[in-house]
Design a protein around this motif. Structure first.
Motif, mmCIF file in Angstrom:
data_model
loop_
_atom_site.group_PDB
_atom_site.id
_atom_site.type_symbol
_atom_site.label_atom_id
_atom_site.label_comp_id
_atom_site.label_asym_id
_atom_site.label_seq_id
_atom_site.Cartn_x
_atom_site.Cartn_y
_atom_site.Cartn_z
ATOM 1 N N ILE A 81 -3.690 -18.190 21.210
ATOM 2 C CA ILE A 81 -4.062 -19.512 21.725
ATOM 3 C C ILE A 81 -3.043 -20.554 21.293
ATOM 4 C CG2 ILE A 81 -5.854 -21.297 21.690
ATOM 5 C CD1 ILE A 81 -7.882 -19.080 21.067
ATOM 6 N N ILE A 82 -2.650 -20.517 20.016
ATOM 7 C CA ILE A 82 -1.703 -21.498 19.488
ATOM 8 C C ILE A 82 -0.356 -21.384 20.184
ATOM 9 C CG2 ILE A 82 -0.386 -22.158 17.427
ATOM 10 C CD1 ILE A 82 -2.841 -21.413 15.769
ATOM 11 N N VAL A 83 0.129 -20.159 20.355
ATOM 12 C CA VAL A 83 1.439 -19.957 20.985
ATOM 13 C C VAL A 83 1.437 -20.494 22.417
ATOM 14 C CG1 VAL A 83 3.095 -18.244 21.778
ATOM 15 C CG2 VAL A 83 2.034 -17.995 19.535
ATOM 16 N N MET A 84 0.407 -20.176 23.183
ATOM 17 C CA MET A 84 0.342 -20.666 24.556
ATOM 18 C C MET A 84 0.202 -22.177 24.599
ATOM 19 S SD MET A 84 -2.106 -19.425 27.713
ATOM 20 C CE MET A 84 -1.464 -17.764 27.573
ATOM 21 N N ALA A 85 -0.583 -22.737 23.684
ATOM 22 C CA ALA A 85 -0.760 -24.186 23.640
ATOM 23 C C ALA A 85 0.544 -24.895 23.320
ATOM 24 C CB ALA A 85 -1.836 -24.554 22.620
ATOM 25 N N MET A 86 1.390 -24.302 22.482
ATOM 26 C CA MET A 86 2.696 -24.902 22.184
ATOM 27 C C MET A 86 3.509 -25.089 23.459
ATOM 28 S SD MET A 86 4.042 -23.005 18.725
ATOM 29 C CE MET A 86 3.224 -23.184 17.134
ATOM 30 N N GLY A 87 3.522 -24.071 24.319
ATOM 31 C CA GLY A 87 4.250 -24.192 25.564
ATOM 32 C C GLY A 87 3.612 -25.179 26.525
ATOM 33 N N LEU A 88 2.292 -25.189 26.589
ATOM 34 C CA LEU A 88 1.592 -26.110 27.488
ATOM 35 C C LEU A 88 1.814 -27.559 27.111
ATOM 36 C CD1 LEU A 88 -1.758 -24.166 27.936
ATOM 37 C CD2 LEU A 88 -0.207 -24.820 29.786
ATOM 38 N N ILE A 89 2.038 -27.844 25.843
ATOM 39 C CA ILE A 89 2.264 -29.224 25.419
ATOM 40 C C ILE A 89 3.473 -29.817 26.123
ATOM 41 C CG2 ILE A 89 3.101 -30.586 23.439
ATOM 42 C CD1 ILE A 89 1.070 -29.077 21.731
ATOM 43 N N ARG A 371 2.232 -33.635 20.263
ATOM 44 C CA ARG A 371 3.145 -33.035 19.292
ATOM 45 C C ARG A 371 2.796 -31.563 19.131
ATOM 46 N NH1 ARG A 371 2.183 -36.514 14.092
ATOM 47 N NH2 ARG A 371 0.058 -36.091 14.767
ATOM 48 N N ILE A 372 3.740 -30.802 18.609
ATOM 49 C CA ILE A 372 3.523 -29.365 18.452
ATOM 50 C C ILE A 372 2.396 -29.078 17.462
ATOM 51 C CG2 ILE A 372 4.595 -27.199 17.728
ATOM 52 C CD1 ILE A 372 5.486 -28.213 20.424
ATOM 53 N N ILE A 373 2.220 -29.942 16.467
ATOM 54 C CA ILE A 373 1.148 -29.739 15.495
ATOM 55 C C ILE A 373 -0.214 -29.748 16.183
ATOM 56 C CG2 ILE A 373 0.909 -32.186 14.959
ATOM 57 C CD1 ILE A 373 0.579 -29.204 12.516
ATOM 58 N N ASP A 374 -0.304 -30.415 17.345
ATOM 59 C CA ASP A 374 -1.573 -30.456 18.078
ATOM 60 C C ASP A 374 -2.025 -29.046 18.471
ATOM 61 O OD1 ASP A 374 -1.256 -33.170 17.880
ATOM 62 O OD2 ASP A 374 -0.623 -33.458 19.956
ATOM 63 N N ALA A 375 -1.067 -28.203 18.853
ATOM 64 C CA ALA A 375 -1.409 -26.830 19.246
ATOM 65 C C ALA A 375 -1.973 -26.050 18.071
ATOM 66 C CB ALA A 375 -0.173 -26.123 19.801
ATOM 67 N N VAL A 376 -1.384 -26.251 16.895
ATOM 68 C CA VAL A 376 -1.836 -25.524 15.704
ATOM 69 C C VAL A 376 -3.240 -25.963 15.314
ATOM 70 C CG1 VAL A 376 -1.342 -25.022 13.286
ATOM 71 C CG2 VAL A 376 0.545 -25.273 14.918
ATOM 72 N N LEU A 377 -3.445 -27.270 15.204
ATOM 73 C CA LEU A 377 -4.754 -27.779 14.783
ATOM 74 C C LEU A 377 -5.831 -27.462 15.821
ATOM 75 C CD1 LEU A 377 -3.657 -31.259 13.373
ATOM 76 C CD2 LEU A 377 -4.321 -29.239 12.062
ATOM 77 N N GLY A 378 -5.512 -27.701 17.096
ATOM 78 C CA GLY A 378 -6.483 -27.419 18.149
ATOM 79 C C GLY A 378 -6.809 -25.946 18.254
ATOM 80 N N GLY A 379 -5.788 -25.092 18.109
ATOM 81 C CA GLY A 379 -6.034 -23.657 18.147
ATOM 82 C C GLY A 379 -6.925 -23.197 17.016
ATOM 83 N N LEU A 380 -6.733 -23.776 15.840
ATOM 84 C CA LEU A 380 -7.592 -23.432 14.701
ATOM 85 C C LEU A 380 -9.026 -23.902 14.928
ATOM 86 C CD1 LEU A 380 -5.220 -24.196 11.683
ATOM 87 C CD2 LEU A 380 -5.945 -21.958 12.520
ATOM 88 N N VAL A 381 -9.180 -25.094 15.524
ATOM 89 C CA VAL A 381 -10.532 -25.585 15.817
ATOM 90 C C VAL A 381 -11.253 -24.632 16.758
ATOM 91 C CG1 VAL A 381 -11.839 -27.406 16.967
ATOM 92 C CG2 VAL A 381 -10.009 -28.021 15.386
ATOM 93 N N VAL A 382 -10.571 -24.232 17.837
ATOM 94 C CA VAL A 382 -11.182 -23.314 18.806
ATOM 95 C C VAL A 382 -11.530 -21.983 18.145
ATOM 96 C CG1 VAL A 382 -10.756 -21.977 20.897
ATOM 97 C CG2 VAL A 382 -10.063 -24.377 20.801
ATOM 98 N N ALA A 383 -10.597 -21.451 17.337
ATOM 99 C CA ALA A 383 -10.837 -20.160 16.685
ATOM 100 C C ALA A 383 -11.987 -20.241 15.689
ATOM 101 C CB ALA A 383 -9.570 -19.686 15.980
ATOM 102 N N VAL A 384 -12.061 -21.339 14.945
ATOM 103 C CA VAL A 384 -13.145 -21.498 13.967
ATOM 104 C C VAL A 384 -14.498 -21.566 14.677
ATOM 105 C CG1 VAL A 384 -14.176 -23.124 12.323
ATOM 106 C CG2 VAL A 384 -11.746 -22.552 12.158
ATOM 107 N N ILE A 385 -14.563 -22.291 15.793
ATOM 108 C CA ILE A 385 -15.823 -22.392 16.533
ATOM 109 C C ILE A 385 -16.266 -21.017 17.035
ATOM 110 C CG2 ILE A 385 -16.899 -23.286 18.628
ATOM 111 C CD1 ILE A 385 -15.219 -25.799 18.299
ATOM 112 N N ILE A 386 -15.344 -20.293 17.668
ATOM 113 C CA ILE A 386 -15.690 -18.983 18.222
ATOM 114 C C ILE A 386 -16.076 -18.002 17.119
ATOM 115 C CG2 ILE A 386 -14.779 -16.993 19.479
ATOM 116 C CD1 ILE A 386 -13.066 -18.920 21.090
ATOM 117 N N ASN A 387 -15.287 -17.992 16.037
ATOM 118 C CA ASN A 387 -15.566 -17.081 14.933
ATOM 119 C C ASN A 387 -16.878 -17.432 14.241
ATOM 120 O OD1 ASN A 387 -15.357 -16.372 11.873
ATOM 121 N ND2 ASN A 387 -13.844 -15.040 12.842
#
Length: 426
Positions: A81-89, A371-387
């Motif tokens: 998720i994080i890797v794809m989000a980096m490109g989408l940014i 910013r690229i940090i948005d992908a990291v933080l957002g990806g972690l939020v999504v992963a934490v919710i699902i997990n």
């Protein structure tokens, strides 16, 4: 316009009019930062606060949520998720959209797997071909958008549908292609960095971060003069978080260890190294290069950027190349996690989670901010919710509740983005 662009690029780094140091510098920096927050430049604050809150909630409700085993699971689940989000940014910064990023990743991973298993290609050669395929796809979509003028929504909707069919044709009636155990792709999500190498890489990361934020170099270049005290605090904070994560990943997480089976699962997953490298590269590109300033300029006002001499069409094409290339990397990471490539790889909610990660992290859907940090933080939020939800909710409808909560968080983030944007323009 260049001044406006530089201001966008240096989000979260307010200038200090006087190069004071010590507590006075920290106070001045804090006041400037709070003033920017009150002006609507919240950056990643909502994502950070949300990540902390939901982590605390799940840690209280589920005793093993912060265990080393679960932290590893969170990281490897969040990685694609994080890797794809980096490109989408990059695409979102221009106010564009790529609906086919998920299926592009699935197609590129299918190409890689088929080359390895059916054509006897080496793992590295197949990997390079898959990445090149992603870049070519991005160039084609970017060219259609920039030169022909077809809206990106239409282009990527068409490729979203087409790439699902191509992937299905490549995989065939088997339904999936299983990657060989000796493939280097398997180790990406299922292999671990040696403990000594993990600590060495952490030291290099901290040194590199300190170098990028070198206050003396920025002052000599006439850029914003962030106080030494503030930079030191950031470096110490990064070192502390990195050391805590590296130490936690040093715990043996193999749940099947016994008298007959003593394999160890110690060290951070190799995919963490990949995430750090990608983050450092793209963060540097967006915040420290002329190309990055041009991307923000085109996203802020394409006509003004054109009048300033920026070749807008080239920027548009390039962001689609980056997005599809990163989608290819994401697809390969997902294949490593599953140790196979499915006929429906990249379809379903893959794209939605990546877009949600970018938006939740703080990237605007309207262009010009992210910013690229948005992908990291957002990806972690999504992963934490699902997990976290998977641990708490069981039964036939558990997946449904997970998606309802994830969708609500995305809607909240998008609504917040719209309100902040309206407040700025109002």
């Amino acid at each position: 316009m260049s001044a406006q662009t530089d201001e966008i690029v240096t989000q979260g780094e307010p200038e200090s009019r006087e190069p004071v140091e010590g507590l006075a510098a920290l106070g001045a920096y804090a006041r400037d930062y709070l003033a920017r927050v009150r002006g609507g430049e919240l950056g990643s604050i909502p994502a950070i606060v949300g990540l902390i809150v939901i982590t605390v909630v799940f840690a209280v409700l589920h005793q093993g949520f912060l265990s080393a085993y679960n932290i590893e699971a969170l990281v490897i689940q969040a990685a694609p998720i994080i890797v794809m989000a980096m490109g989408l940014i990059f695409v979102l910064l221009l106010g564009e959209i790529d609906l086919s990023a998920g299926t592009t990743g699935g197609l590129c991973s299918a190409i890689t797997a088929v080359l390895i298993l059916r054509h006897g290609a080496s793992g590295w050669l197949a990997l390079i071909v898959g990445l090149i395929a992603g870049a070519i796809i991005g160039f084609g979509m970017g060219w259609l958008r920039a030169r022909v003028g077809i809206p990106s929504f239409v282009i990527t909707l068409a490729t979203f549908l087409a790439f699902q069919g191509v992937t299905l044709i490549l995989i065939g009636g088997q339904g999936s292609v299983i990657l060989p155990n000796n493939s280097p792709l398997i180790k990406l999500e299922n292999g671990f960095v040696p403990l000594w190498l993990g600590w060495t890489l952490l030291a290099l990361l901290v040194i590199g971060y300190a170098k990028i934020n070198d206050a003396l170099g920025r002052r000599r270049a006439g850029l914003s003069r962030v106080p030494f005290t503030v930079i030191a605090a950031k470096v110490v904070g990064l070192a502390a978080l990195g050391a805590a994560f590296t130490y936690e990943m040093g715990v043996n997480r193999n749940l099947t260890t016994n008298a007959f089976f003593s394999n160890k699962a110690q060290g951070m997953p190799w995919v963490v190294v990949l995430l750090v490298i990608l983050f450092m590269v793209w963060h540097f590109v967006l915040s420290r290069t002329r190309y990055g300033r041009h991307v923000y300029a085109v996203g802020g006002n394409a006509e003004a950027a054109r009048r300033a001499g920026i070749v807008v069409s080239r920027i548009r094409i390039s962001v689609f190349v980056i997005c599809s290339g990163m989608a290819a990397v994401s697809g390969i990471v997902a294949a490593s996690l599953l140790q196979s490539v499915q006929s429906n790889a990249g379809a379903g909610n893959t794209l939605l989670l990546a877009v949600g990660a970018a938006v939740i992290g703080g990237t605007s859907l309207f262009g010009g901010r992210g910013r690229i940090i948005d992908a990291v933080l957002g990806g972690l939020v999504v992963a934490v919710i699902i997990n976290g939800m998977s641990d708490l909710i069981h039964g036939a409808n558990s997946a449904g509740y997970e998606w309802v909560v994830t969708g609500a968080v995305l809607l909240l983030a998008a609504g917040f983005d719209a309100v902040v944007r309206r407040g700025r323009t109002g």
